[in-house]
Scaffold this motif. Structure first.
Motif, PDB file in Angstrom:
ATOM      1  N   THR A 172       0.843  -1.206   0.000  1.00  0.00           N
ATOM      2  CA  THR A 172       0.000   0.000   0.000  1.00  0.00           C
ATOM      3  C   THR A 172       0.874   1.250   0.000  1.00  0.00           C
ATOM      4  OG1 THR A 172      -1.711  -1.210   1.222  1.00  0.00           O
ATOM      5  CG2 THR A 172      -1.859   1.192   1.241  1.00  0.00           C
ATOM      6  N   ALA A 187      -5.121  -1.426  -0.349  1.00  0.00           N
ATOM      7  CA  ALA A 187      -5.507  -1.634   1.057  1.00  0.00           C
ATOM      8  C   ALA A 187      -6.885  -2.281   1.151  1.00  0.00           C
ATOM      9  CB  ALA A 187      -5.493  -0.300   1.805  1.00  0.00           C
ATOM     10  N   PHE A 188      -7.822  -1.816   0.322  1.00  0.00           N
ATOM     11  CA  PHE A 188      -9.192  -2.341   0.400  1.00  0.00           C
ATOM     12  C   PHE A 188      -9.259  -3.787  -0.085  1.00  0.00           C
ATOM     13  CE2 PHE A 188     -13.610  -2.974  -0.754  1.00  0.00           C
ATOM     14  CZ  PHE A 188     -14.249  -2.484   0.375  1.00  0.00           C
ATOM     15  N   SER A 190      -6.935  -5.963   0.103  1.00  0.00           N
ATOM     16  CA  SER A 190      -6.332  -6.790   1.151  1.00  0.00           C
ATOM     17  C   SER A 190      -7.326  -7.030   2.275  1.00  0.00           C
ATOM     18  CB  SER A 190      -5.085  -6.100   1.709  1.00  0.00           C
ATOM     19  OG  SER A 190      -4.212  -5.754   0.659  1.00  0.00           O
ATOM     20  N   GLY A 191      -8.079  -5.984   2.636  1.00  0.00           N
ATOM     21  CA  GLY A 191      -9.129  -6.157   3.641  1.00  0.00           C
ATOM     22  C   GLY A 191     -10.191  -7.137   3.171  1.00  0.00           C
ATOM     23  N   THR A 343     -18.134  -5.204  -3.182  1.00  0.00           N
ATOM     24  CA  THR A 343     -16.681  -4.955  -3.228  1.00  0.00           C
ATOM     25  C   THR A 343     -16.262  -4.428  -4.596  1.00  0.00           C
ATOM     26  OG1 THR A 343     -16.303  -6.684  -1.595  1.00  0.00           O
ATOM     27  CG2 THR A 343     -14.400  -6.021  -2.903  1.00  0.00           C
ATOM     28  N   THR A 347     -13.582  -1.410  -5.955  1.00  0.00           N
ATOM     29  CA  THR A 347     -12.305  -1.746  -6.605  1.00  0.00           C
ATOM     30  C   THR A 347     -12.336  -1.638  -8.125  1.00  0.00           C
ATOM     31  OG1 THR A 347     -12.917  -4.102  -6.614  1.00  0.00           O
ATOM     32  CG2 THR A 347     -11.627  -3.309  -4.741  1.00  0.00           C
ATOM     33  N   LEU A 362     -15.997   4.385   1.280  1.00  0.00           N
ATOM     34  CA  LEU A 362     -16.160   3.360   2.311  1.00  0.00           C
ATOM     35  C   LEU A 362     -17.590   3.345   2.850  1.00  0.00           C
ATOM     36  CD1 LEU A 362     -12.776   3.920   4.186  1.00  0.00           C
ATOM     37  CD2 LEU A 362     -13.374   1.931   2.810  1.00  0.00           C
ATOM     38  N   TYR A 503      -9.107  -2.630   6.429  1.00  0.00           N
ATOM     39  CA  TYR A 503      -8.495  -1.560   5.624  1.00  0.00           C
ATOM     40  C   TYR A 503      -7.792  -0.530   6.516  1.00  0.00           C
ATOM     41  CZ  TYR A 503      -8.762   3.147   3.616  1.00  0.00           C
ATOM     42  OH  TYR A 503      -8.482   4.426   3.258  1.00  0.00           O
ATOM     43  N   SER A 507      -3.818   0.596   6.337  1.00  0.00           N
ATOM     44  CA  SER A 507      -3.460   1.976   5.966  1.00  0.00           C
ATOM     45  C   SER A 507      -2.585   2.620   7.032  1.00  0.00           C
ATOM     46  CB  SER A 507      -4.727   2.819   5.771  1.00  0.00           C
ATOM     47  OG  SER A 507      -5.536   2.264   4.766  1.00  0.00           O
ATOM     48  N   GLY A 534      -9.762   5.247   7.629  1.00  0.00           N
ATOM     49  CA  GLY A 534      -9.754   3.915   8.243  1.00  0.00           C
ATOM     50  C   GLY A 534     -10.059   3.957   9.721  1.00  0.00           C
TER      51      GLY A 534
END
Length: 767
Positions: A172, A187-188, A190-191, A343, A347, A362, A503, A507, A534
């Motif tokens: 990130t 980051a998102f 990965s979350g 999601t 993305t 978010l 996330y 971050s 976040g």
């Protein structure tokens, strides 16, 4: 009554397929994140092209030296140190927790096996005395197995979350070189890996366990689903140690780093000269990621188990209607599909082009998933349920229709959204409550603390009304089963909720790595913007966890009262009232233990950080390296040692009360802990979140008002840092752990209910 449209065969296909799709989607997101290489080769778009954020990469490169080999190597080294620290801590924690897991599994077997003197003979069923069910010994064996399954799944959920977060943090940071949009997506995604893996694994393991247990239990669904409750107990007991141990670790390091680094030495957050900085970044992963993953898995497992237990003694279980029986699992399956579509909005469908678009993106995830899930629940309720059926209601059968169950799940889902937005209002620095707290820093730390505490207490009002309304509506429509599925509704979008939640720490770590690697101020501004958003979403996630815990606990409480053969719980009887008042005290006792633990560990950390600054020549000048390993060891040792007493308090209370004082007193303890625990948890989490964002509001200096309070190092900023350090154990240790306390005591009481009903109340029988 009208049969369901969905056949049993299709149900048995749909549930595992949805889980496998969730796992597949998580792996796909992992592959996309892994394309960002931790190597000096250039990863960004072609030079001179316009990237998604409207900046010329060529210009950014010239300005910030993005092709600097040393920066990338440094990021990789820092990531490796954080990963090693987190892995080492979790393995140490899991060794201790593993011993407890085996010991408690033996306890489950002995207590439940002794109900009928370890008899292998069939016995009359608890709710249908004219039928015979499997022996108590079978319940003991299968409850023990499901406890171990839940515990192992919980540990795996936490470990996978940590692994993903430490894999993604430096990636990130590197993506932030090409703009805030690319860093956000990394980051998102990965979350999302963590969110979908946890939701899908939890569903798949539970579904497989039910089918394996069915091979022995056959038509004895009452016994089968009573044994399955051990799955929720295993999940939450591991979550308790993960949350408490991880929370103590992360906050000891955070408080030590902030007090000495920011207040005393006036150096930036995550400055590599600070000896506690690696321990602080490790803490984000073991507390906010691994602990949170285990926590939300526990909530999911318990709400599913509570619904299945009540359904097994309703018409679904009595008539062996598999599709209707699996209604809670079908809701979770639909949740995975809905979250997958949601999601993609973050993305793939929309691009983040500016810092101000991060938080709305978010929030849109929560709104989109709630709207889509409402439609999904309507479809599942229509195709999986008969048009009318009966639900067990404390000894009687209540007539219910499929649309009434739809409203029960829907009210839980929307109550979750309301709690999320109220939490955001009270913890985001975009709104007046946090800005007022920041403004109070003008006159010092004392007024900051007063304003922050007042904000936390006030933030309890609307969430409690939302929970109260959802309880009233769902119980009126479908008794205790309605409350159980309302909790499941709140957790149905768990994959998206976890993605947003995870996330935040990713971050936060990314910003720390950027600072330690000596990257430019502009990149640090981008990671700070990601982190600030976040921070608010983490508070929203805690709100969801606490709200769902209240509903789950009440559903489990109802199942316990039924299983313990209590017709009513009368608070005017002395046995119940003494339990009620003691139960209301437990969250305060527990909070005192966890906060004192953070304080003791932070004290050692502060002393060590001061010692290094005073004794290592050239440390402040940046010519000497600090001893990071000693600080990591202080946090590890303290958290492992200090997590045991709070854990013992929660795990032993139901056993002691049920055995010595009986089921009536235990019912009072559970009710008292639920009522006071929810209030304390919400206020603690929101107070801490508000103080943290008040500090960030002053540091960012994004408005005229914020600039009058700053800059970093001003008196107002120092007062804000003190508020933030006070709030750290509230929002990341005590607050989040309290929701585990209330639901864990309830599920433990339900699992041990046969023993308490048969042999409990020893003291009252003697005197």
């Amino acid at each position: 009554m009208g049969a369901a449209i969905l056949t049993d065969l299709l149900t048995e296909i749909v549930i595992p397929v949805a889980a496998v799709v969730g796992i597949g989607f998580a792996l796909m997101q992992w592959l996309l994140v892994s394309r960002v290489k931790l190597s000096p080769e250039r990863q960004g778009p072609l030079a001179g092209s316009k990237n998604k954020n409207g900046c010329s990469d060529y210009l950014i490169e010239e300005e910030e030296g993005l092709t600097d080999h040393n920066v990338v190597v440094k990021c990789a080294e820092i990531q490796s140190a954080i990963y090693e620290g987190a892995t080492s801590f979790l393995f140490t924690e899991y060794q201790y927790v593993g011993i407890f897991m085996v010991a408690f599994a033996i306890l489950v077997f002995l207590f439940l096996g002794s109900v009928e003197g370890f008899s292998t003979k069939s016995q009359p069923c608890t709710y249908s005395k004219d039928k015979y069910c499997k022996p108590a010994l079978a319940n003991a064996v299968f409850s023990t197995v499901s406890f171990l399954l839940g515990a192992i799944t919980s540990l795996v959920s936490g470990f996978l979350g940590m692994k993903i977060a430490t894999y993604a943090n430096a990636r990130t940071t590197l993506e932030a070189r090409w703009g805030v949009g690319k860093a956000f997506i990394t980051a998102f995604r990965s979350g999302a890996v963590m969110g979908f893996l946890l939701a899908a694994n939890g569903l798949l393991v539970l579904y497989i366990a039910i089918n394996l247990f069915k091979l022995y239990y056959g038509d004895d669904w009452e016994g089968l689903f009573e044994a399955i409750t051990g799955y929720g107990l295993g999940g939450s007991s591991m979550a308790l140690f993960g949350r408490v141990g991880g929370g103590i670790y992360t906050k000891a390091a955070d408080v030590g780093a902030d007090l000495v680094g920011k207040v005393e030495r006036n150096i930036p957050e995550d400055d590599p000269r600070n000896p506690a900085v690696i321990a602080d970044n490790v803490g984000d992963n073991v507390g906010d990621i691994a602990g949170m993953g285990s926590d939300l898995f526990g909530s999911y497992a318990e709400s599913s188990c509570a619904a299945l237990v009540v359904a097994s003694i309703s018409s679904f279980g009595i008539n062996h209607d598999l599709t209707a029986m699996c209604y809670p699992l079908l809701i979770s399956s639909m949740g995975i599909i809905v979250c997958l579509i949601t999601t993609l909005f973050a993305t793939d469908f929309f691009e983040i082009k500016a810092v101000k678009e991060i938080e709305p993106a978010l929030k849109k995830q929560l709104i989109i998933s709630t709207f889509l899930m409402t439609v999904g629940i309507a479809i599942i309720s229509w195709i999986a349920l008969p048009s009318s059926f009966t639900i067990f209601n404390f000894g009687t059968q209540k007539q219910v229709t499929n649309w009434q169950l739809f409203f029960c799940v829907g009210v839980g889902l929307w109550a979750g959204l309301i709690i999320g937005f109220v939490t955001e209002y009270y913890t985001s620095n975009a709104y007046s409550p946090v800005q007022d707290v920041a403004d109070s820093c003008r006159t010092g730390a004392a007024t900051n603390v007063i304003f922050g505490l007042a904000l936390g207490y006030k933030s309890v009002i609307i969430p409690i009304f939302a929970i109260a309304v959802s309880i009233f509506v769902s119980f009126s429509l479908a008794a205790m089963y309605g409350i159980a599925v309302a909790a499941l509704g709140m957790l149905s979008t768990i994959a998206t909720g976890l993605a947003i939640d995870a996330y935040g720490p990713i971050s936060d770590n990314a910003g720390g790595i950027a600072e330690m690697a000596g990257m430019s101020h502009r990149i640090r501004e981008r990671t700070d913007a990601l982190d600030a958003a976040g921070n608010t979403t983490a508070a929203i996630g805690k709100g969801f966890a606490i709200g769902s815990a209240a509903l789950v606990s009440l559903a489990l409480f109802g199942a316990f009262v039924s299983r313990a053969a209590l017709s009513t719980v009368d608070v005017l009887t002395p046995k119940v009232f003494i339990g009620l008042i003691v139960g209301a005290m437990l969250p305060y006792w527990f909070s005192a233990m966890t906060m004192k633990s953070v304080g003791s560990a932070a004290l050692k950390m502060v002393e060590e950080v001061r010692r290094q600054f005073n004794t290592i020549p050239g440390l402040m000048e940046g010519t000497a390296k600090p001893d990071y390993a000693t600080c990591v060891k202080i946090s590890t040792d303290a958290s492992i040692r200090e997590m045991i007493p709070p854990g013992a308090l929660v795990m032993l209370t139901p056993l002691i009360v049920g055995t010595f004082f009986g089921v009536e007193t235990l019912s009072g303890v559970l009710a008292g802990a639920l009522v006071s625990g929810v209030q304390v948890a919400i206020s603690a989490s929101n107070t801490g979140g508000a103080w943290d964002n008040a500090k960030k509001y002053i540091e960012a200096g994004a408005s005229e008002h914020a600039r009058t309070l700053g800059p970093k190092g001003s008196d107002a900023h120092k007062a804000a840092v003190i508020g933030d350090t006070i709030g750290d154990p509230l929002k990341d240790t005590s607050g989040p752990s309290l929701n585990i306390l209330i639901k864990l005591m309830a599920v433990e009481s339900l699992v041990f209910a046969p023993f308490f009903a048969a042999h409990g109340g020893i003291l009252f029988r003697i005197f």
